[in-house]
Design a protein around this motif. Structure first.
Motif, short mmCIF file in Angstrom:
data_model
loop_
_atom_site.label_atom_id
_atom_site.label_comp_id
_atom_site.label_asym_id
_atom_site.label_seq_id
_atom_site.Cartn_x
_atom_site.Cartn_y
_atom_site.Cartn_z
N LEU A 145 28.92 48.06 51.21
CA LEU A 145 29.20 46.71 50.72
C LEU A 145 29.54 45.81 51.90
CD1 LEU A 145 31.51 47.50 47.64
CD2 LEU A 145 29.02 47.22 47.66
N VAL A 175 34.19 41.96 47.89
CA VAL A 175 33.70 43.35 48.04
C VAL A 175 34.86 44.33 48.20
CG1 VAL A 175 31.39 42.75 48.89
CG2 VAL A 175 33.22 43.17 50.55
N TYR A 233 36.08 49.90 42.17
CA TYR A 233 35.30 50.32 41.00
C TYR A 233 34.02 51.07 41.36
CZ TYR A 233 38.43 46.84 39.09
OH TYR A 233 39.55 46.12 38.77
N VAL A 234 33.72 51.15 42.64
CA VAL A 234 32.50 51.84 43.04
C VAL A 234 32.81 52.67 44.28
CG1 VAL A 234 31.67 49.91 44.49
CG2 VAL A 234 30.02 51.50 43.54
N THR A 270 30.17 44.54 40.14
CA THR A 270 29.91 45.95 40.50
C THR A 270 28.82 46.55 39.62
OG1 THR A 270 32.21 46.17 41.21
CG2 THR A 270 31.02 48.20 40.89
N GLU A 271 28.69 46.05 38.40
CA GLU A 271 27.66 46.58 37.49
C GLU A 271 26.25 46.31 38.00
OE1 GLU A 271 28.71 44.75 33.79
OE2 GLU A 271 30.60 45.87 33.66
N ILE A 327 25.34 46.98 40.98
CA ILE A 327 25.04 47.98 42.01
C ILE A 327 24.36 49.19 41.35
CG2 ILE A 327 26.12 49.61 43.62
CD1 ILE A 327 28.10 47.34 44.26
N LYS A 337 34.71 43.80 38.88
CA LYS A 337 34.18 44.89 38.07
C LYS A 337 32.81 44.51 37.50
CE LYS A 337 36.14 48.12 34.75
NZ LYS A 337 37.29 48.35 33.85
N MET A 366 35.75 44.98 44.74
CA MET A 366 34.70 45.78 44.10
C MET A 366 34.83 47.25 44.47
SD MET A 366 31.48 43.16 44.62
CE MET A 366 30.21 44.35 44.20
#
Length: 222
Positions: free
Chosen positions: A63, A73, A79-80, A53-54, A56, A50, A76
């Protein structure tokens, strides 16, 4: 037309230098490199994913992760909203782990690995890239820059204890048939790179540069 953002995550202990030969057509793709951060105290893989992910900054990214970066990934992607997740020299569930990794989990043998020893470049190269690494250690020093003991302890534990048992069929898996870290015999449903070892991101970059665009765009020949 806006370019497709492609985020690349290196393997265990590896720096973004492993991607230096990866080149995608610049009129279509925009490459962004993600780096390992030192984990927080008792940070779970989910929380770590997480946090990364920030970094991105684009909607609908692609990814791409190598080895442990491939595991990351996939986490990740919870969360995205990723348009595509591609793993290279990695696994899509812990059922694809070789026997020695499953034994390490059951016996907790991974806790006995002396990380101070692994942090020396030769051991780390074998650990992260597989037994077949040659002796160009100066080269590996460049590629394996994350030698913080906390990170190494955490990363090894997160790999061994990864709890995903169901493969996400949307994740595209590219794997070398000579991979000695995640041997081919345990891997299901992947795009096979002939002669590819666990470090094919370094030595099969021509294959990847030729094929990644169509794999990302979904136009590859089946």
């Amino acid at each position: 037309m806006s370019k497709i953002p492609v985020y690349l995550m290196p393997g265990l202990a590896a720096s973004t230098a492993i991607f230096e030969r990866i080149a995608l057509p610049e009129d279509t793709f925009e490459i962004h490199l993600l780096e390992w951060e030192i984990p927080l105290d008792k940070e779970s893989l989910a929380d770590y994913a997480k946090r990364i992910t920030e970094k991105i900054k684009h909607p609908n990214p692609v990814l791409i992760g190598v080895s442990f970066g491939g595991i990351l990934v996939q986490e990740m992607a919870k969360y995205v909203e990723a348009q595509k997740v591609i793993v290279i020299s990695s696994v899509r569930s812990n059922l694809e782990f070789p026997r020695r990794m499953k034994i390490a989990k059951t016996t907790k043998a991974y806790k006995l690995i002396p990380m101070k020893l692994i942090a020396n470049i030769e051991s780390l190269a074998k650990f992260s890239f597989g037994e077949k690494v040659n002796q160009r250690l100066k080269l590996y020093e460049k590629f394996l820059s994350v030698r913080d003991i906390r990170y190494l302890n955490w990363a090894v534990e997160q790999v061994i204890l990864w709890n995903r048992t169901v493969v996400d069929e949307n994740v595209i898996h590219i794997h070398g048939d000579m991979d000695d870290v995640f041997p081919m015999k345990y891997i299901k449903n992947c795009i096979v790179v002939k002669g590819g070892t666990h470090i094919m991101i370094l030595n099969k970059y021509k294959w990847l540069n030729e094929n990644l665009p169509s794999i990302i765009l979904g136009t590859e020949k089946k």
